[in-house]
Design an enzyme around this catalytic site. Structure first.
Site, mmCIF file in Angstrom:
data_model
loop_
_atom_site.group_PDB
_atom_site.id
_atom_site.type_symbol
_atom_site.label_atom_id
_atom_site.label_comp_id
_atom_site.label_asym_id
_atom_site.label_seq_id
_atom_site.Cartn_x
_atom_site.Cartn_y
_atom_site.Cartn_z
ATOM 1 C CB ALA A 8 -26.906 41.100 -12.989
ATOM 2 N N GLY A 29 -26.801 36.320 -10.921
ATOM 3 C CA GLY A 29 -27.969 36.207 -11.790
ATOM 4 C C GLY A 29 -27.937 34.958 -12.657
ATOM 5 C CD GLU A 47 -30.387 35.984 -8.394
ATOM 6 O OE1 GLU A 47 -29.790 36.774 -9.152
ATOM 7 O OE2 GLU A 47 -31.055 36.353 -7.434
ATOM 8 C CD GLU A 97 -25.811 37.757 -6.375
ATOM 9 O OE1 GLU A 97 -25.283 36.891 -5.651
ATOM 10 O OE2 GLU A 97 -26.519 37.467 -7.344
HETATM 11 N N1 CAA Z 1 -20.826 41.975 -15.223
HETATM 12 C C1 CAA Z 1 -20.073 42.667 -16.095
HETATM 13 N N2 CAA Z 1 -18.797 42.343 -16.401
HETATM 14 C C2 CAA Z 1 -18.287 41.265 -15.807
HETATM 15 C C3 CAA Z 1 -18.999 40.484 -14.890
HETATM 16 C C4 CAA Z 1 -20.339 40.873 -14.604
HETATM 17 N N3 CAA Z 1 -21.115 40.172 -13.769
HETATM 18 N N4 CAA Z 1 -18.216 39.487 -14.457
HETATM 19 C C5 CAA Z 1 -17.043 39.625 -15.096
HETATM 20 N N5 CAA Z 1 -17.085 40.694 -15.904
HETATM 21 C C6 CAA Z 1 -16.036 41.164 -16.812
HETATM 22 C C7 CAA Z 1 -14.810 41.640 -16.069
HETATM 23 O O1 CAA Z 1 -14.953 42.998 -15.694
HETATM 24 C C8 CAA Z 1 -13.747 41.434 -17.116
HETATM 25 O O2 CAA Z 1 -13.885 42.489 -18.042
HETATM 26 P P1 CAA Z 1 -12.603 43.088 -18.774
HETATM 27 O O3 CAA Z 1 -12.011 41.960 -19.562
HETATM 28 O O4 CAA Z 1 -13.141 44.202 -19.574
HETATM 29 O O5 CAA Z 1 -11.707 43.537 -17.657
HETATM 30 C C9 CAA Z 1 -14.191 40.165 -17.828
HETATM 31 O O6 CAA Z 1 -15.585 40.033 -17.540
HETATM 32 C C10 CAA Z 1 -13.498 38.912 -17.374
HETATM 33 O O7 CAA Z 1 -13.577 38.840 -15.968
HETATM 34 P P2 CAA Z 1 -12.341 38.359 -15.092
HETATM 35 O O8 CAA Z 1 -11.120 39.065 -15.535
HETATM 36 O O9 CAA Z 1 -12.756 38.477 -13.681
HETATM 37 O O10 CAA Z 1 -12.231 36.837 -15.544
HETATM 38 P P3 CAA Z 1 -11.951 35.575 -14.651
HETATM 39 O O11 CAA Z 1 -11.970 34.418 -15.563
HETATM 40 O O12 CAA Z 1 -10.766 35.791 -13.783
HETATM 41 O O13 CAA Z 1 -13.203 35.450 -13.648
HETATM 42 C C11 CAA Z 1 -15.498 35.384 -13.051
HETATM 43 C C12 CAA Z 1 -14.467 35.209 -14.162
HETATM 44 C C13 CAA Z 1 -15.305 34.295 -11.974
HETATM 45 C C14 CAA Z 1 -16.856 35.267 -13.648
HETATM 46 C C15 CAA Z 1 -15.293 36.760 -12.373
HETATM 47 O O14 CAA Z 1 -15.280 37.745 -13.391
HETATM 48 C C16 CAA Z 1 -16.369 37.146 -11.416
HETATM 49 O O15 CAA Z 1 -16.334 36.743 -10.275
HETATM 50 N N6 CAA Z 1 -17.321 37.979 -11.860
HETATM 51 C C17 CAA Z 1 -18.310 38.569 -11.015
HETATM 52 C C18 CAA Z 1 -19.407 37.608 -10.740
HETATM 53 C C19 CAA Z 1 -20.468 38.274 -9.915
HETATM 54 O O16 CAA Z 1 -20.218 39.002 -8.979
HETATM 55 N N7 CAA Z 1 -21.712 37.987 -10.295
HETATM 56 C C20 CAA Z 1 -22.821 38.535 -9.622
HETATM 57 C C21 CAA Z 1 -23.196 39.802 -10.289
HETATM 58 S S1 CAA Z 1 -24.448 40.599 -9.421
HETATM 59 C C22 CAA Z 1 -25.827 39.786 -9.838
HETATM 60 O O17 CAA Z 1 -25.861 38.890 -10.610
HETATM 61 C C23 CAA Z 1 -26.906 40.415 -9.093
HETATM 62 C C24 CAA Z 1 -28.253 40.203 -9.114
HETATM 63 O O18 CAA Z 1 -28.828 39.187 -8.821
HETATM 64 C C25 CAA Z 1 -29.046 41.432 -9.295
#
Ligand code: CAA
Length: 703
Positions: free
Chosen positions: A67, A106, A109, A129
């Site tokens: 998400a 998400g 999911e 998450e």
């Molecule tokens: N939402 C918004 N922005 C996100 C994001 C997300 N889920 N995941 C990554 N980004 C953004 C980062 O903030 C970063 O932005 P900037 O360039 O502006 O700083 C950009 O994407 C690149 O991210 P990384 O620098 O972390 O890149 P990476 O290649 O090192 O890693 C990744 C990529 C493994 C996807 C890592 O970003 C990550 O772990 N992201 C989070 C994943 C996560 O937690 N997902 C679950 C979200 S909650 C959800 O989905 C809930 C639900 O069911 C309700």
């Protein structure tokens, strides 16, 4: 904030298969525009004549990584991810998810709501998450146990760990691993299936209710034992996975949604989300962003002590060729032993295979010859904190280094400006301040002095990122010493703690108060672990500030030979080989005598007083660093404190905590303490300004 592209989802066609393609860089997060795009594309595909099946795929580096976390604090917008997943699952035509990159949260999911999953060989999947203090809120806790059973589902959801495509296929999460072209194989797979297969209707793992409940109950007991009865997200995850067995899908989704919303509103989740974005912001150095970092293939480290060896291991682990220079044969052997022991431990613990350990070591050149430095692209000086030794060595290093090499010093508190000048090529010189143990600790402060070139800075930044570290810039001005963020804050909070020690608190009381706040160790446990002689040497090397109150207790301990864990005796007494100590009664006596000598009548501090004062000291020191320009953003300070000093990640960091209290209240509390020790408690100008303007530290954060 980045705007999502206007049309982040496209509908394409390959014969009788409709292809929904998501394109929302950088990670295809499922923001509202993407959700609406997928829903519209799905409806359009179903309305098209001749659609046999639908493939959902993504362009760019990954299938949706979750998400959009930035939307969490906004009003919900439809379709929610849960609604979108239901729409996908209820599609009358088969839907296949074509997964590549990291399908997280998400994203996974959505893939689980699809009827079939085809994954690229290198794809990874996870529900991270919990690392944000929440739980999968779009069906993850309901569909994953239906696909893989409660045991594996709980493993994945409670740890947030990712699994590879191969493992996912073995678990039953993925139907086909694509060897060659993911898109082509997903389309072929979609053609081969005849009908939808709803995950919600899959009862395979729900049939043995008793076994299912046994797994859930065991996990609940384990969570309570390890994390306590108040562990919000972990316990709610267990409850939701239980609901997957007990309730039909729709009702389970309702339970999950309510649980997720409660977690999302928690202070813990706010802190963890802050930490996530703060880490990413910290590694952005806008003023140097246009400079091209030098290519680094070979890294040389001069000094193979604990720190130098740790840096060498971190570099080897990230695939760099490493030269480690030590003095004489004994120095080389000691470093080899240290590094060898690390690899032996890693193999013994199963973190590396023997072959991997041996392969890493083939990239290590251990030598006592400084002239080997001429081959290195980046040279890191990591010898003892002695100004004369370091200046001399840096001059030698500079003479041997190739002209385009970047030189770094790992100094912790010496004047970076002087060290950079000592190389004779200050533009190529930076600070790389690793934190022990450098092979594990993720923090690296990048020391930027006035003469450092943007290219050298970006090279250091690129190197730290390549190591998987969390780099934070510390801008050092001539005459400010090393000016690193962590040291300055540590000094302030140690000073606040020492004053309380002198005035009536005990080391174990102060440590206990900080542990109850969430630190793993209190300041005196840390002092014992680091060795009291190290801080002693640092104090001796600096002129004493005549306006600051000086607490001599630690000096007196060092003079008695009580150096902490290494001598078995410090603030605590340690039995042979033990890291947990019991309070040292002799120190309490020493403190009592010391108070008597200084004419101090001890007074009582509550745990709350202790926590408040230490936090006030941290925040005020942080505000000072912002004013001096040493720290670029308040959130950078939070990153340093979380990674370098064990500030509880779930609180985000001291500056986030300060915002929760508000700078205005912090400033007024400081004004009460200021007469006691003006040097420590007079509000820093930035704090006063924020208090006056009724602003928060977060208002100073830049991207
Ligand atoms: N939402 C918004 N922005 C996100 C994001 C997300 N889920 N995941 C990554 N980004 C953004 C980062 O903030 C970063 O932005 P900037 O360039 O502006 O700083 C950009 O994407 C690149 O991210 P990384 O620098 O972390 O890149 P990476 O290649 O090192 O890693 C990744 C990529 C493994 C996807 C890592 O970003 C990550 O772990 N992201 C989070 C994943 C996560 O937690 N997902 C679950 C979200 S909650 C959800 O989905 C809930 C639900 O069911 C309700």
């Amino acid at each position: 904030m980045k705007q999502a592209p206007k049309h982040p989802v496209r509908l394409e066609r390959q014969g009788n298969v409709a292809l929904i393609v998501i394109e929302n860089p950088p990670v295809n997060a499922l923001g509202v525009a993407v959700r609406r795009g997928i829903a519209a594309a799905l409806n359009a595909a179903l309305a098209q004549e001749g659609t046999h099946a639908i493939v959902i795929a993504a362009n760019g580096r990954t299938f949706p990584a979750g998400a959009d976390i930035r939307e969490f604090d906004m009003a919900p917008q439809e379709p929610s991810l849960t609604q979108l997943c239901s729409l996908v699952e209820n599609s009358p035509k088969p839907v296949v998810a074509a997964v590549h990159g990291t399908a997280l949260g998400g994203g996974l999911e959505l893939a689980m709501a699809a009827h079939y999953r085809v994954a690229a060989k290198g794809a990874r999947m996870g529900l991270p998450e919990i690392k944000l203090g929440i739980l999968p809120g779009a069906g993850g806790t309901q569909r994953l146990p239906r696909l893989v059973g409660p045991e594996l589902a709980l493993d994945m959801i409670l740890t947030g760990n990712q699994v590879s495509a191969g493992i996912a296929a073995e678990m039953g999460l993925v139907d086909h691993v694509a060897d060659t072209d993911l898109r082509e194989e997903a389309v072929a797979y979609a053609r081969s299936v005849t009908e939808p297969r709803q995950t919600g209707a899959n009862r395979e793992h729900l049939r043995d209710g008793a076994a299912y409940m046994a797994s859930v109950n065991a996990r609940r007991a384990q969570v309570k034992m390890e994390l306590g009865a108040n562990a919000l997200a972990p316990l709610k995850i267990v409850n939701c996975v239980e609901a997957a067995l007990l309730l039909p899908l729709e009702a389970g989704l309702d339970v999950e949604r309510a649980a997720c919303e409660e977690c999302m509103d928690s202070r813990e989740s706010a802190g963890l989300r802050h930490a996530f974005f703060a880490e990413r912001a910290a590694s952005k150095f806008p003023e140097a962003a246009d400079a091209k970092p030098a290519q680094v293939d070979r890294v040389a480290i001069v000094g193979g002590g604990l720190m130098g060896s740790g840096i060498a291991i971190a570099a080897l682990q990230s695939g760099f060729a490493v030269t480690l220079v030590e003095q004489g044969e004994s120095g080389v052997n000691a470093a080899l032993e240290r590094i060898g022991a690390y690899y032996e431990r890693s193999v013994a613990k199963g973190r590396l295979s023997e072959a991997q350990g041996a392969a890493a070591l083939t990239h290590l050149q251990l030598t006592n010859k400084l002239d080997t430095l001429s081959e290195a692209d980046l040279i890191i000086e990591a010898v003892a904190e002695d100004l004369e030794l370091k200046t001399q060595l840096l001059a030698e290093i500079s003479a041997l280094a190739k002209p385009e090499a970047v030189i770094a010093t790992n100094t912790s508190y010496l004047d970076l400006d002087i060290l950079a000048q000592a190389t004779g090529r200050p533009t190529d010189t930076i600070g790389l301040h690793f934190f022990a143990p450098a092979e594990v600790n993720k923090l690296v402060e990048i020391g930027v002095h006035d003469a450092a070139s943007p290219q050298a800075v970006m090279t250091g930044l690129g190197f730290a990122k390549h190591l998987g570290k969390v780099p934070v810039r510390a801008r050092v001005h001539a005459g400010f010493g090393s000016g690193y963020i962590g040291n300055a804050i540590l000094e302030a909070y140690r000073h606040a703690a020492d004053i309380m020690l002198e005035d009536g608190a005990t080391p174990s009381q102060i440590d206990g108060a900080m542990r109850s706040f969430g630190f793993r160790m209190g300041p005196y446990q840390v002092a014992d672990m680091s060795g009291l002689d190290i801080a002693y040497a640092r104090r001796q090397s600096k002129p004493r500030d005549p306006d600051a109150r000086y607490v001599e207790i630690a000096d007196k301990m060092v003079e008695q030979g009580w150096l902490g864990q290494k001598s078995g005796r410090g603030y605590y007494i340690y039995a042979e080989g033990q890291r947990q100590g019991v309070p040292n009664g002799d120190v309490l006596k020493l403190i009592a005598e010391h108070r008597a000598q200084k004419g101090i009548t001890p007074r009582k501090f509550s745990d709350r007083d202790i926590r408040d004062r230490i936090l006030l000291a941290m925040v005020n020191a942080g505000a000072r660093l912002l004013g001096e320009g040493v720290a670029a953003r308040p959130s950078d300070i939070d990153v340093v404190m979380v990674h370098g000093f064990g500030y509880p990640r779930s609180r985000g960091g001291p500056m986030m905590d300060a915002d929760a209290t508000t700078p205005a209240i912090i400033a007024s509390r400081l004004s009460v303490l200021a007469p006691e020790e003006p040097k420590l408690w007079s509000a820093a100008p930035v704090l006063s300004m924020l208090a006056h303007e009724r602003q928060k530290f977060e208002d100073l954060n830049t991207s």
